[in-house]
Design a protein around this motif. Structure first.
Motif, short mmCIF file in Angstrom:
data_model
loop_
_atom_site.label_atom_id
_atom_site.label_comp_id
_atom_site.label_asym_id
_atom_site.label_seq_id
_atom_site.Cartn_x
_atom_site.Cartn_y
_atom_site.Cartn_z
N ALA A 25 40.79 49.91 32.29
CA ALA A 25 41.99 50.64 32.69
C ALA A 25 42.29 50.51 34.17
N ASP A 26 41.32 50.05 34.95
CA ASP A 26 41.54 49.85 36.39
C ASP A 26 42.46 48.64 36.56
N SER A 27 43.69 48.89 36.97
CA SER A 27 44.69 47.81 37.08
C SER A 27 44.31 46.77 38.11
N GLU A 28 43.63 47.20 39.17
CA GLU A 28 43.26 46.25 40.22
C GLU A 28 42.27 45.21 39.70
N LEU A 29 41.28 45.66 38.94
CA LEU A 29 40.31 44.72 38.37
C LEU A 29 40.93 43.90 37.26
N ARG A 30 41.75 44.53 36.42
CA ARG A 30 42.31 43.83 35.27
C ARG A 30 43.26 42.72 35.70
N GLU A 31 43.95 42.89 36.80
CA GLU A 31 44.95 41.90 37.20
C GLU A 31 44.38 40.79 38.07
N SER A 32 43.21 41.00 38.63
CA SER A 32 42.69 40.00 39.57
C SER A 32 41.34 39.43 39.20
N LYS A 33 40.58 40.10 38.31
CA LYS A 33 39.22 39.64 38.03
C LYS A 33 38.92 39.45 36.55
N MET A 34 39.32 40.39 35.72
CA MET A 34 38.91 40.37 34.32
C MET A 34 39.97 39.74 33.42
N VAL A 35 39.49 39.14 32.34
CA VAL A 35 40.36 38.52 31.35
C VAL A 35 40.45 39.36 30.09
N GLU A 36 39.32 39.92 29.65
CA GLU A 36 39.27 40.75 28.45
C GLU A 36 38.51 42.04 28.74
N GLN A 37 38.69 43.02 27.87
CA GLN A 37 37.97 44.28 28.02
C GLN A 37 36.48 44.07 27.82
N PRO A 38 35.63 44.72 28.63
CA PRO A 38 34.18 44.59 28.44
C PRO A 38 33.75 45.00 27.04
N GLN A 39 32.79 44.28 26.50
CA GLN A 39 32.28 44.52 25.16
C GLN A 39 30.83 45.01 25.22
N LYS B 24 34.42 39.09 30.02
CA LYS B 24 34.99 37.78 30.34
C LYS B 24 35.85 37.91 31.59
N THR B 25 35.60 37.05 32.57
CA THR B 25 36.27 37.14 33.86
C THR B 25 36.96 35.82 34.20
N LEU B 26 37.70 35.86 35.27
CA LEU B 26 38.25 34.62 35.81
C LEU B 26 37.13 33.78 36.40
N PRO B 27 37.34 32.48 36.58
CA PRO B 27 36.28 31.63 37.11
C PRO B 27 35.74 32.12 38.44
N SER B 28 34.41 32.09 38.57
CA SER B 28 33.68 32.45 39.80
C SER B 28 33.76 33.93 40.15
N ALA B 29 34.29 34.78 39.25
CA ALA B 29 34.38 36.22 39.52
C ALA B 29 33.34 37.02 38.76
N GLN B 30 32.43 36.35 38.01
CA GLN B 30 31.50 37.08 37.17
C GLN B 30 30.50 37.90 37.98
N ALA B 31 30.07 37.42 39.13
CA ALA B 31 29.09 38.17 39.93
C ALA B 31 29.69 39.46 40.47
N GLN C 287 35.34 26.67 35.39
CA GLN C 287 36.47 26.09 34.67
C GLN C 287 36.90 27.00 33.52
N GLY C 288 38.17 27.38 33.52
CA GLY C 288 38.71 28.20 32.44
C GLY C 288 38.41 29.67 32.63
N TRP C 289 37.19 30.08 32.32
CA TRP C 289 36.78 31.47 32.47
C TRP C 289 35.26 31.54 32.57
N SER C 290 34.77 32.69 33.00
CA SER C 290 33.34 32.92 33.11
C SER C 290 32.98 34.21 32.37
N ARG C 291 31.69 34.44 32.19
CA ARG C 291 31.24 35.64 31.50
C ARG C 291 30.11 36.30 32.29
#
Length: 331
Positions: free
Chosen positions: A266-280, A299-306, A233-237
């Motif tokens: 900087a990878d547009s494919e990952l940024r637009e479909s999987k990630m929400v924020e830049q890795p810290q 921080k990723t979209l839900p269920s995309a953390q793995a 729900q919302g986002w995952s980490r």
């Protein structure tokens, strides 16, 4: 002295079964007299005929029934329109960025909204039908001068009896209704329901169907769920721990990990479909006599953390090998 007792006449069985038609006719006539519009109109047309109140009452009952069904259909149409609008909400990716293409997560979320909206719609339609048709039935009984109080008492006693006999079923339905209203979880979510952990495949007012990682299907009654952990729900980490040798340069390793995180963002494919924020890069998370552990989170979209964590590990391993910094096992 003898007393002769004559038996009192017993009422016939017919009088106890059939209603008193004269009393019913008089009652209908009395009620109809209060309806000055319809009764006075029919009385004027038919020259105050004795059967005019009965005809007026019959017409009134027909109008009540027709009006009730019309109101019921209008209510059902309004509920269906609201349900369809709620089921066609925006995609989850639009909450984080604009112009992102829909993916499988959006498909699951749309199915979740659709199922939730349809379930709530069916419940609302059922409640609307009960309220409208029940009110119409009571109004008809009142027009026929039939006492409503015994009917209401009988319905109340029946409801109490059903409630005691089906407490678990009522509990499941109430819990499922509040679960849907509060949007605690839906189809496609990975949840921990206490009794089972898995992906939600179906949600009804009574049970929730889960499928765990082994493929086993669980049916969990909604009334038995006391707490729910929703991982979708919302986002995952995603967390990635990078163990390096104890004598490695901390600044060099941290700069290398930050550079890897920037390349991944900087990878547009990952940024637009999987990630929400830049890795810290959090820096040194653990220390031992043989290793230091750096932690990187994203921080990723839900269920995309793995999936994001696997990609991050691969990129970190490649960067560490290129820089010649060995990775060690944690003791």
């Amino acid at each position: 002295m003898l007393l002769l007792v004559t038996p009192s006449p017993q009422p016939s069985s017919t009088s106890t079964v059939l209603p008193d038609l004269d009393a019913l006719t008089n009652g209908v006539s009395t009620v109809c007299q209060n309806d000055t519009v319809l009764c006075s109109t029919l009385a004027g047309v038919f020259d105050n005929a004795p059967w005019a109140p009965l005809v007026a009452t019959a017409i009134t009952i027909v109008l009540i029934v027709v009006f009730a069904f019309v109101i019921r259909n209008i209510a059902h149409r309004v509920i269906t329109r609201v349900v369809n609008r709620a089921a066609a909400g925006g995609s989850i990716t639009s909450r984080f960025r604009k112009g992102a293409p829909p993916d499988s997560i959006d498909v699951l979320l749309h199915e979740r909204r659709k199922q939730r909206a349809e379930t709530m719609g069916s419940v609302l339609r059922y409640i609307a039908s009960i309220v409208i048709l029940g009110t119409a039935a009571l109004t008809v009984l009142d027009r026929l001068t039939i006492p409503i109080a015994p009917v209401l008492t009988s319905v109340g006693i029946l409801g109490v009896a059903i409630g005691f006999g089906a407490q678990e079923l009522v509990k499941d339905f109430i819990a499922g209704l509040f679960m849907l209203m509060e949007d605690q979880y839906g189809v496609g979510d990975v949840i921990d329901a206490g009794a089972a952990v898995g992906t939600v495949e179906a949600v009804t007012l009574r049970v929730t169907r889960l499928r765990d990682s082994d493929g086993r299907v669980w049916y969990v009654r909604n009334g038995t769920i006391t707490r729910v952990g929703n991982e979708s729900q919302g986002w995952s980490r995603a967390f990635v721990d990078v163990p390096v040798a104890y004598d490695a340069d901390v600044v060099t390793v941290k700069v290398l990990l930050e550079h890897t995180a920037e390349e991944m963002w900087a990878d547009s494919e990952l940024r637009e479909s999987k990630m929400v924020e830049q890795p810290q890069v959090f820096g040194v998370e653990q220390m031992s006599n043989s290793a230091m552990v750096f932690r990187v989170t994203v921080k990723t979209l839900p269920s995309a953390q793995a999936e994001v964590a696997r990609e991050l590990r691969l990129r970190v391993k490649t960067a560490m090998d290129t820089a010649g910094i060995p990775m060690v096992a944690i003791a």
